[in-house]
Write a protein that holds these residues in place. Sequence first.
Motif, short mmCIF file in Angstrom:
data_model
loop_
_atom_site.label_atom_id
_atom_site.label_comp_id
_atom_site.label_asym_id
_atom_site.label_seq_id
_atom_site.Cartn_x
_atom_site.Cartn_y
_atom_site.Cartn_z
N THR A 177 25.22 12.90 26.10
CA THR A 177 24.58 14.11 26.60
C THR A 177 25.66 14.93 27.30
O THR A 177 26.57 14.37 27.93
CB THR A 177 23.44 13.82 27.59
N ASP A 178 25.59 16.23 27.17
CA ASP A 178 26.62 17.11 27.70
C ASP A 178 26.27 17.60 29.10
O ASP A 178 25.09 17.81 29.44
CB ASP A 178 26.81 18.32 26.79
N GLY A 179 27.32 17.78 29.90
CA GLY A 179 27.17 18.36 31.22
C GLY A 179 27.22 19.87 31.16
O GLY A 179 27.32 20.47 30.08
N PRO A 180 27.17 20.54 32.32
CA PRO A 180 27.19 22.00 32.35
C PRO A 180 28.44 22.61 31.70
O PRO A 180 28.40 23.74 31.22
CB PRO A 180 27.15 22.32 33.86
N ASP A 181 29.54 21.83 31.68
CA ASP A 181 30.77 22.35 31.07
C ASP A 181 30.84 22.14 29.57
O ASP A 181 31.83 22.46 28.92
CB ASP A 181 32.00 21.71 31.73
N GLY B 144 24.17 -1.96 21.67
CA GLY B 144 24.63 -0.85 22.48
C GLY B 144 25.74 -1.31 23.42
O GLY B 144 25.78 -2.48 23.84
N PHE B 145 26.65 -0.41 23.74
CA PHE B 145 27.73 -0.77 24.66
C PHE B 145 28.16 0.46 25.45
O PHE B 145 27.90 1.60 25.06
CB PHE B 145 28.92 -1.37 23.90
N SER B 146 28.81 0.22 26.55
CA SER B 146 29.38 1.28 27.40
C SER B 146 28.35 2.36 27.73
O SER B 146 28.53 3.53 27.41
CB SER B 146 30.61 1.90 26.74
N VAL B 147 27.27 1.95 28.38
CA VAL B 147 26.30 2.92 28.88
C VAL B 147 26.86 3.48 30.19
O VAL B 147 26.88 2.79 31.21
CB VAL B 147 24.92 2.27 29.11
N ILE B 148 27.34 4.71 30.15
CA ILE B 148 28.00 5.32 31.31
C ILE B 148 27.36 6.68 31.57
O ILE B 148 27.22 7.49 30.65
CB ILE B 148 29.51 5.50 31.07
N VAL B 149 27.00 6.92 32.82
CA VAL B 149 26.41 8.19 33.22
C VAL B 149 27.17 8.72 34.42
O VAL B 149 27.25 8.06 35.46
CB VAL B 149 24.91 8.02 33.56
N ALA B 150 27.73 9.91 34.30
CA ALA B 150 28.43 10.53 35.43
C ALA B 150 27.42 10.91 36.51
O ALA B 150 26.23 11.12 36.22
CB ALA B 150 29.18 11.77 34.95
N PRO B 151 27.86 11.01 37.77
CA PRO B 151 26.92 11.31 38.86
C PRO B 151 26.09 12.57 38.62
O PRO B 151 24.91 12.62 38.98
CB PRO B 151 27.85 11.49 40.07
N GLY B 152 26.65 13.58 37.99
CA GLY B 152 25.92 14.82 37.76
C GLY B 152 24.93 14.77 36.62
O GLY B 152 24.21 15.74 36.38
N ALA B 153 24.88 13.64 35.89
CA ALA B 153 23.98 13.52 34.73
C ALA B 153 22.93 12.44 34.96
O ALA B 153 22.48 11.79 34.02
CB ALA B 153 24.79 13.21 33.48
#
Length: 381
Positions: free
Chosen positions: A51-55, A81-90
């Motif tokens: 999923t994309d962020g605002p940028d 599934g692997f590497s489920v990573i979510v940045a703080p803003g997402a």
Amino acid sequence: MVPRELTPDDYPAVQALHRLVGWPARSAAGWRWLYDNPARLEAKAAAGWVTDGPDGQPAAHVGNLVQRFWLGDQVLYGATGFSVIVAPGARGASRVLLEAFSHQPGMFATWVFNANRRSQPLYHRHGMVAWPEQTHALKLSWILSPLPLLAGRALRAAGRIAPHTIAALDEPLLNARLWETPRITFPIGVSLLTELTDDSPFARFWKTLQNEGRLLADRSPAMLRWRLADPDITIPPLLLAHRRDGAVTGYAMAQMAKGNSLEPPVLEIIDLEALADDSEAIPTLMDGLKLAARAMGAAKLRLQTMTPQGLSRLGRHANVTRREGGWGHCHVRFAQGAPDPALWSPTPYDGDYAACLRPLPLQNRSVARRGRVLATVTARA
């Protein structure tokens, strides 16, 4: 948030997400290797979702490792599934990513066999259940060298107090044996597996294994050749064969890895399989793996995915193991019409371990300096 399929153009941002959470980031060649997975291409499946962020750049990611399976002559596909990573803003993106992953079409099942303690509740929301019922929380390890394990524990405790000081040590728990060619006298019947051609003894073993009627991830020589071509491997995986009357009746694959900079090296068992009529193959291969792990400089030998059938086949080794885990790290969602789950006895080979283990650092580091640090930490511990 709307997930979209991962493309090769997204890999620089995915690498940045890995660095954000301190997970090993693949090289560009390593991501290309994963993208070119022949089973994924054959199944016409996604390599993952973001999923994309605002940028406009990926702010959350889940990888999709597709595998070809065989049930007799029937071909099926499944995905881990692997590497489920979510940045703080997402925040919240993991839900839409896991929904896309767990309900993707064309798979008899989707699963995660490497869930951490914090993430495990997420999978239940997407129709995934802890499985197998008896062993989904079980990991097995065999301690070979206690002192580095104690030193690692001491370093991690010190790191919570003085993180910058400990970080400056830079991989303190390595040893010179990791890059030496070990001299190992294997048990009778066990030898290094060096031939993976399409007409090799291993190919005949794989064909016989297929004919037993179990649900098996593809272990053909061609698929193993692809796995061994991972460009991010720093020390080649160990392959052992068990032979009876000259024929291969079992095999093991193990990979040296290091969970983080403050943990000692561990020899991780990636695969352990044998023909049904050879009850001694797996116990004897385990003897060989223990000998190899000591000679290669591992602090312990570990097996991170276990089923009741796999546990019973370990024989005497099941009685002298340390039981790790304690939370449901194995979760699966079976599609409607999937084969009987009792036909499937997965090993770590079926999960994401081979693709996601943190490889040992390259050899061009000062092992001698680390040895002095290890001795100091051990003395203080």
